[in-house]
Design a protein around this motif. Sequence first.
Motif, PDB file in Angstrom:
ATOM      1  N   GLU A 177     -14.494  38.367-105.038  1.00  0.00           N
ATOM      2  CA  GLU A 177     -14.661  37.436-103.919  1.00  0.00           C
ATOM      3  C   GLU A 177     -13.454  37.458-102.979  1.00  0.00           C
TER       4      GLU A 177
ATOM      5  N   SER B 164     -12.112  41.391 -95.705  1.00  0.00           N
ATOM      6  CA  SER B 164     -13.505  40.960 -95.781  1.00  0.00           C
ATOM      7  C   SER B 164     -13.957  40.842 -97.232  1.00  0.00           C
ATOM      8  N   ASP B 165     -15.115  40.203 -97.418  1.00  0.00           N
ATOM      9  CA  ASP B 165     -15.665  40.026 -98.747  1.00  0.00           C
ATOM     10  C   ASP B 165     -16.362  41.324 -99.164  1.00  0.00           C
TER      11      ASP B 165
ATOM     12  N   ALA C 207     -29.419  40.971-102.630  1.00  0.00           N
ATOM     13  CA  ALA C 207     -29.234  41.122-101.184  1.00  0.00           C
ATOM     14  C   ALA C 207     -28.446  42.411-100.917  1.00  0.00           C
ATOM     15  N   HIS C 208     -28.321  42.768 -99.660  1.00  0.00           N
ATOM     16  CA  HIS C 208     -27.576  43.961 -99.245  1.00  0.00           C
ATOM     17  C   HIS C 208     -28.113  45.221 -99.909  1.00  0.00           C
TER      18      HIS C 208
ATOM     19  N   LEU D 236     -18.439  42.000-101.352  1.00  0.00           N
ATOM     20  CA  LEU D 236     -19.840  41.916-101.755  1.00  0.00           C
ATOM     21  C   LEU D 236     -20.777  41.685-100.580  1.00  0.00           C
ATOM     22  N   THR D 237     -20.268  41.846 -99.349  1.00  0.00           N
ATOM     23  CA  THR D 237     -21.146  41.644 -98.206  1.00  0.00           C
ATOM     24  C   THR D 237     -21.553  42.958 -97.552  1.00  0.00           C
TER      25      THR D 237
ATOM     26  N   ASN E  13     -25.260  39.287-106.009  1.00  0.00           N
ATOM     27  CA  ASN E  13     -25.811  38.780-104.750  1.00  0.00           C
ATOM     28  C   ASN E  13     -27.331  38.691-104.748  1.00  0.00           C
TER      29      ASN E  13
END
Lengths: 312, 413
Positions: free
Chosen positions: A150, A164-165, A256-257, A167-168, A253
Amino acid sequence: MSATAATNQPVTPAPSRKRHLTERARAERRLGWSLVAPAGIVMIAVSIYPIVYAFVLSLQRADLRFPAANKFIGLDNYKTVLTSPLWWQDVWHTVVLTVIPVSLELVIGMALALIMHRVIFGRGPVRAIALIPYGIVTVVAAYSWRYAWEADSGWIPHLLGLKSDPLTSTFRSYLAIIVSEVWKTTPFMALLLLGGLALVPDELHEAAKVDGATAWQRFWRITIPLMKPAILVALLFRTLDAFRIFDTVYIFNQGAHGTETVSILAYNQLLNRLNLGLGSAVSVLIFLMVALIAFLFIKGFGAAAAPGGGER
Amino acid sequence: MRKLVALSAAALAALVTGCGGSSGGAATLNWYIFPEPSGSFAAAAKQCSAASGGRYNIVLNQLPSDSDSQRTQLVRRLAAKDSGIDIIGMDVNWTSEFAEAGWIKPWTGANKAAVTRGVLAGPIATATWKNTLYGAPLNSNTQLLWYRKDLVPTPPATWAQMIQEATALAKQGKPHLIEVQGRQYEGLTVWFNSLVESAGGRILSGPSTVAIGPAAALAAAVMHNVANSPGADPGLSNAQEDQGRLGFEKGDAAFEVNYPFVYPSALADTPKLAKVMGWANYPAVVAGRPARVTIGGENLAVSSFSQHPAAAFAAITCLVNAQHQTVDAVKGGLPPTLSALFDSPALAKAYPFHALIKQALQNPAIRPQTPAYSDISLAIQKGLSPPNAIDPSTIVKTLRSQIKAALSSGALL
């Protein structure tokens, strides 16, 4: 044997002798069945019944929220799943998340196994320590990795100086999932390979050494061929396991992604939407793919291993 | 920690009295609801049981902490006709699903009158399906805009203004982030629903009619713009309510769109920051058109499989009364559903922003009311995640076909 003898006997004494024998055989058979029965009943209850039931459900429009609309629809659910681009995307994600971690685990696990094999001092503790990640509950491990990645509080972005994160983004999500999977299950792979290493006799190595073979040659020409069955078992177990990946992705997540796997797809249909028909169709397809993987491994590798090893 | 101990003690007490009472002829009512940390539900269960004069004993049972797992557990047990659940704590968006499946009993006559008297219209609407009341509103919730008074003298009235101000703050090198819920989960649907309704549109116009149109395009554009502005938190596409709260408390953010629980949290964690923490109406999408904010909260319903339905109705009537709603609000931070409570001194003290909440709850945005709600929410979440990748020119078409597929329950999601 005795049955054939009995039929060759003259008519009169035959029945009594036959009855005597069959009665005993029957009793033994009955005992056998009753000894097997508990295990058989448990197997039917926990494994065969659910599989058959899932298959039956997959042929129906079955939604827990609309019980009135349930009906038999044949293979329509399979058609829906197999023509959906989502299914094929998720199959692809799952293949990526199976092939890369398992390959990495094989290489690292082999190195770890070789080290553990050579350890002279404190063998037990070394093996126990190496196994710790595998002993952690997957969900717990996934949470600790998620927090580690994180942006605000994690040590990995801090260490790498990332703003930046991680996991995004798709690429870094995959990276994170693969790292945590490899970290978690390499010890399992190493342990299975260690069992295989123990099968390689030291005399062969010594003989090869006398003949002037290098360590590298000895590894590829002696260790690997002799370990093939162990490698096959380790790869098979891990591939089947990895193909059903759920916990890590779900915690990281929720798919997602572009990280959604077939297991998450099944979960969404079954437990979120309560669409038992579609969800069962997805589950049956996952089951078939897993069975196919097992079949290919045993047919492909199993056959290749035996003659190849023999000829050389 | 002390709270936790108090809660466990209270729960244990409720359990013990529940067991003792059942042997004495009182009906044991199992109440399943989300884990409430302040212990106000446990206290209410105990008081109502005592006040029933031996008619029933309410046993408080905790569901998992996140709403998806709560629903999953309830739905599995209700579909199996589990008689071990009497009183169900339902999220406001489960009503139509549970009612249509026949899992909960309708409220009629005197029972209905008792739990709707003086209740705000928004919460009643969330508990209603096909003109029948299926739940007693227990508490409500809505989001406000929280901002840093020291950085932003007047709060932005629209999302566009907020993005502008965040950009300006970023240029000055000051804290500038906008905290919103961008993760692929229910919170993303909540954000989208608020924006669509604020722009004057709706997601569904009937239980199975997709109404996504120009308003949805505006809403998706807002999400896209926030996620691609300098105000976007680096973790936006993975952020839930709590990440937003932490981001704001850390001091990196200038704005936060979140539920009122963030205020008592800031008071406790960062008292200095709480002093400069301002609150305002949820930002509008279209200038001059006040926002309509998605309503949250919890309704209590009687399970169709309960063996003591009459006692369960009576117990709920007690659990949602003014006295218990006040405790839930002041101790537990759960905004009430009774209109009059918003003007009570106890609440005014705990909720300095009570007027804004009441105002938002009078004309709220309700999430699509359809038995297939969770399918629709899943379709929306998948279509809009991650928010920075939303293509405003095609999103309406995509969402429309996805939601249609979800409604038919014959497509993979």
